[in-house]
Write a protein that holds these residues in place. Structure first.
Motif, PDB file in Angstrom:
ATOM      1  N   SER A   1      17.074 -54.376 -37.978  1.00 41.56           N
ATOM      2  CA  SER A   1      16.505 -53.192 -38.595  1.00 41.56           C
ATOM      3  C   SER A   1      16.357 -52.133 -37.508  1.00 41.56           C
ATOM      4  O   SER A   1      16.728 -52.364 -36.354  1.00 41.56           O
ATOM      5  CB  SER A   1      15.154 -53.496 -39.250  1.00 41.56           C
ATOM      6  N   ARG A   2      15.803 -50.996 -37.866  1.00 43.24           N
ATOM      7  CA  ARG A   2      15.660 -49.940 -36.866  1.00 43.24           C
ATOM      8  C   ARG A   2      14.720 -50.367 -35.749  1.00 43.24           C
ATOM      9  O   ARG A   2      14.904 -49.994 -34.594  1.00 43.24           O
ATOM     10  CB  ARG A   2      15.140 -48.668 -37.540  1.00 43.24           C
ATOM     11  N   ASN A   3      13.716 -51.163 -36.055  1.00 37.55           N
ATOM     12  CA  ASN A   3      12.713 -51.542 -35.065  1.00 37.55           C
ATOM     13  C   ASN A   3      12.915 -52.938 -34.484  1.00 37.55           C
ATOM     14  O   ASN A   3      12.249 -53.287 -33.506  1.00 37.55           O
ATOM     15  CB  ASN A   3      11.311 -51.482 -35.695  1.00 37.55           C
ATOM     16  N   PHE A   4      13.796 -53.732 -35.063  1.00 37.67           N
ATOM     17  CA  PHE A   4      13.937 -55.120 -34.610  1.00 37.67           C
ATOM     18  C   PHE A   4      15.400 -55.445 -34.332  1.00 37.67           C
ATOM     19  O   PHE A   4      16.289 -55.087 -35.110  1.00 37.67           O
ATOM     20  CB  PHE A   4      13.391 -56.086 -35.670  1.00 37.67           C
ATOM     21  N   ARG A   5      15.632 -56.118 -33.217  1.00 44.40           N
ATOM     22  CA  ARG A   5      16.985 -56.534 -32.842  1.00 44.40           C
ATOM     23  C   ARG A   5      16.913 -57.885 -32.152  1.00 44.40           C
ATOM     24  O   ARG A   5      15.845 -58.309 -31.686  1.00 44.40           O
ATOM     25  CB  ARG A   5      17.631 -55.509 -31.905  1.00 44.40           C
ATOM     26  N   VAL A   6      18.054 -58.551 -32.054  1.00 50.05           N
ATOM     27  CA  VAL A   6      18.159 -59.811 -31.328  1.00 50.05           C
ATOM     28  C   VAL A   6      19.284 -59.669 -30.309  1.00 50.05           C
ATOM     29  O   VAL A   6      20.279 -58.981 -30.542  1.00 50.05           O
ATOM     30  CB  VAL A   6      18.433 -60.998 -32.272  1.00 50.05           C
ATOM     31  N   GLU A   7      19.084 -60.332 -29.155  1.00 54.11           N
ATOM     32  CA  GLU A   7      20.077 -60.284 -28.081  1.00 54.11           C
ATOM     33  C   GLU A   7      20.263 -61.675 -27.495  1.00 54.11           C
ATOM     34  O   GLU A   7      19.352 -62.509 -27.527  1.00 54.11           O
ATOM     35  CB  GLU A   7      19.643 -59.331 -26.968  1.00 54.11           C
ATOM     36  N   ALA A   8      21.440 -61.893 -26.935  1.00 51.52           N
ATOM     37  CA  ALA A   8      21.741 -63.127 -26.205  1.00 51.52           C
ATOM     38  C   ALA A   8      22.671 -62.766 -25.051  1.00 51.52           C
ATOM     39  O   ALA A   8      23.605 -61.970 -25.228  1.00 51.52           O
ATOM     40  CB  ALA A   8      22.388 -64.166 -27.119  1.00 51.52           C
ATOM     41  N   LYS A   9      22.414 -63.357 -23.869  1.00 51.21           N
ATOM     42  CA  LYS A   9      23.211 -63.078 -22.685  1.00 51.21           C
ATOM     43  C   LYS A   9      23.448 -64.374 -21.921  1.00 51.21           C
ATOM     44  O   LYS A   9      22.606 -65.267 -21.921  1.00 51.21           O
ATOM     45  CB  LYS A   9      22.495 -62.088 -21.760  1.00 51.21           C
TER      46      LYS A   9
ATOM     47  N   THR B   1      29.739 -56.537 -21.562  1.00 46.01           N
ATOM     48  CA  THR B   1      30.183 -57.315 -20.412  1.00 46.01           C
ATOM     49  C   THR B   1      29.167 -57.102 -19.293  1.00 46.01           C
ATOM     50  O   THR B   1      28.669 -55.992 -19.083  1.00 46.01           O
ATOM     51  CB  THR B   1      31.586 -56.883 -19.959  1.00 46.01           C
ATOM     52  N   LEU B   2      28.854 -58.180 -18.577  1.00 46.25           N
ATOM     53  CA  LEU B   2      27.817 -58.165 -17.556  1.00 46.25           C
ATOM     54  C   LEU B   2      28.451 -58.297 -16.179  1.00 46.25           C
ATOM     55  O   LEU B   2      29.222 -59.232 -15.927  1.00 46.25           O
ATOM     56  CB  LEU B   2      26.833 -59.311 -17.788  1.00 46.25           C
ATOM     57  N   TRP B   3      28.120 -57.366 -15.296  1.00 48.84           N
ATOM     58  CA  TRP B   3      28.637 -57.338 -13.928  1.00 48.84           C
ATOM     59  C   TRP B   3      27.418 -57.371 -13.001  1.00 48.84           C
ATOM     60  O   TRP B   3      26.667 -56.392 -12.932  1.00 48.84           O
ATOM     61  CB  TRP B   3      29.488 -56.106 -13.704  1.00 48.84           C
ATOM     62  N   GLU B   4      27.245 -58.481 -12.291  1.00 50.87           N
ATOM     63  CA  GLU B   4      25.978 -58.730 -11.611  1.00 50.87           C
ATOM     64  C   GLU B   4      26.169 -59.179 -10.155  1.00 50.87           C
ATOM     65  O   GLU B   4      27.227 -59.691  -9.778  1.00 50.87           O
ATOM     66  CB  GLU B   4      25.187 -59.813 -12.363  1.00 50.87           C
ATOM     67  N   VAL B   5      25.097 -58.983  -9.397  1.00 54.49           N
ATOM     68  CA  VAL B   5      24.955 -59.552  -8.063  1.00 54.49           C
ATOM     69  C   VAL B   5      23.554 -60.164  -8.007  1.00 54.49           C
ATOM     70  O   VAL B   5      22.576 -59.496  -8.357  1.00 54.49           O
ATOM     71  CB  VAL B   5      25.118 -58.500  -6.949  1.00 54.49           C
TER      72      VAL B   5
ATOM     73  N   SER C   1      30.960 -52.780 -24.328  1.00 53.46           N
ATOM     74  CA  SER C   1      32.425 -52.786 -24.430  1.00 53.46           C
ATOM     75  C   SER C   1      32.933 -52.664 -25.856  1.00 53.46           C
ATOM     76  O   SER C   1      34.103 -52.336 -26.064  1.00 53.46           O
ATOM     77  CB  SER C   1      32.971 -54.073 -23.794  1.00 53.46           C
ATOM     78  N   TRP C   2      32.108 -52.945 -26.836  1.00 48.70           N
ATOM     79  CA  TRP C   2      32.529 -52.859 -28.243  1.00 48.70           C
ATOM     80  C   TRP C   2      31.296 -52.661 -29.108  1.00 48.70           C
ATOM     81  O   TRP C   2      30.253 -53.237 -28.801  1.00 48.70           O
ATOM     82  CB  TRP C   2      33.260 -54.145 -28.658  1.00 48.70           C
TER      83      TRP C   2
ATOM     84  N   LEU D   1      28.763 -62.296 -20.571  1.00 48.51           N
ATOM     85  CA  LEU D   1      28.838 -61.557 -21.827  1.00 48.51           C
ATOM     86  C   LEU D   1      27.453 -61.491 -22.454  1.00 48.51           C
ATOM     87  O   LEU D   1      26.620 -62.377 -22.261  1.00 48.51           O
ATOM     88  CB  LEU D   1      29.809 -62.226 -22.806  1.00 48.51           C
ATOM     89  N   GLY D   2      27.244 -60.429 -23.215  1.00 49.01           N
ATOM     90  CA  GLY D   2      26.015 -60.275 -23.970  1.00 49.01           C
ATOM     91  C   GLY D   2      26.321 -59.751 -25.357  1.00 49.01           C
ATOM     92  O   GLY D   2      27.289 -59.010 -25.551  1.00 49.01           O
ATOM     93  N   ILE D   3      25.518 -60.143 -26.326  1.00 46.61           N
ATOM     94  CA  ILE D   3      25.663 -59.647 -27.693  1.00 46.61           C
ATOM     95  C   ILE D   3      24.324 -59.077 -28.144  1.00 46.61           C
ATOM     96  O   ILE D   3      23.262 -59.519 -27.700  1.00 46.61           O
ATOM     97  CB  ILE D   3      26.149 -60.733 -28.676  1.00 46.61           C
TER      98      ILE D   3
END
Length: 322
Positions: A249-257, A197-201, A183-184, A242-244
């Protein structure tokens, strides 16, 4: 006579000089005509008069620009992938009396807790248009052990007295269909920060068995007494969240949901995770923590609730043609 001879000799000299001068003039004119361009023939440019070509601003050498694709950070959004994960999640499901119980007796049972309970799972990700992603995930966990009845209990008409020795087992299933919608920012970039934004069943099923192996199987009249019961509590629920995502870096990222849904006197669920992901070629290694809480409908005779939380590791594979 002598004067005439001198004059005649001088005339010959003058005549000879005139002939030489005339021949020289004719030769010069012939050379000029030979060097002059003929009709239909272009004149050769003179090196001395032709200025050196100047590089225009449009033809100037520009600094080498890097390909945008090579600058994209790796992400699991908008591309197909398959992931396997292994979750270490100690859990202690609990049974509680629901409002639908016919007999007003307790149905409270605490299942035994396992400190090192493994939860394997799988996730399939498919492009959902642009950088959006459709994810289908599933995990299952099982537990068994011995406990005692915390008070006088009745489950589906089978009664247990307080302190009865109980042998229990359960199997928990969870399946989730999710749309991860970026979404952004807009337009979507491969650098910095993303909000989804997370839309789940979700489908949740808890199957259990309870037995009192030490209780008598017959009464005084030799009627058979039931000492074990089997049951299943399940529901299908929407969940929103929601998730962020942050590219380190190009090879490393972090996520949270985090997502969930609940209504009064209805089932409830909460699903959350945070992880780091490092990609090398077609493979991505994931490590983090995950939590899952659910409650089946309290309107039934008895309902189940449990919270699973702990660390997990996983590996995601991306096909070469994506």
């Amino acid at each position: 006579m002598k004067f005439w001879s001198f004059s005649f000799g001088g005339s010959k000299t003058v005549l000879l000089a005139s002939l030489v001068l005339l021949c020289g003039t004719w030769q010069s004119r012939a050379e000029e005509q030979a060097q002059a361009p003929q009709p239909g023939q272009l004149e050769a440019p003179k090196a001395a008069q032709t200025p050196a070509p100047q590089a225009s601003a449009a033809q100037a050498v520009q600094p080498e620009q890097k390909d945008d694709v090579s600058e994209r950070a790796y992400t699991s959004d908008g591309v197909p992938s398959v992931a396997l994960f292994y979750w270490m999640s100690p859990a202690q499901p609990k049974m509680r009396t629901g409002s639908g119980a016919i007999e007003r007796t307790s149905a409270n049972i605490d299942f035994p807790k396992k400190d090192w309970q493994s939860v394997p799972g799988v996730m399939l990700s498919l492009p959902g248009g642009g950088q959006h992603t459709v994810r289908i995930s599933y995990f299952r966990t099982r537990g068994s052990g011995n406990t005692t009845a915390i008070d006088n209990t009745s489950v589906f008409g089978t009664g247990y007295s307080k302190g009865d020795y109980l042998s229990t087992g359960y199997t928990l299933h969870n399946a989730k269909l999710s749309l991860d919608y970026v979404s952004w920012p807009f337009p979507v970039t491969y650098k910095g920060f993303r909000l989804k934004t997370l839309w789940e069943v979700q489908f949740v099923s808890m199957r259990y068995v309870i037995d009192a192996p030490l209780n008598p199987t017959q009464d005084e009249d030799e009627n058979i007494l039931t000492t074990d019961v089997y049951g299943t509590n399940w529901f299908i629920y929407p969940s929103f969240g929601l998730g962020i995502e942050k590219f380190v870096s190009r090879n490393f990222r972090v996520e949270a949901k985090a997502s969930g849904f609940a209504l009064p006197n209805r089932p409830a669920l909460v699903d959350a995770e945070a992880f780091g992901a490092y990609r090398k070629g077609q493979y991505e290694f994931v490590f983090g923590a995950k939590a899952f809480h659910f409650k089946t409908s309290p309107r039934e005779e008895q309902f189940m609730r449990a919270t699973l939380s702990g660390a997990f590791v996983g590996m995601r594979w991306y096909p070469k043609w994506q």
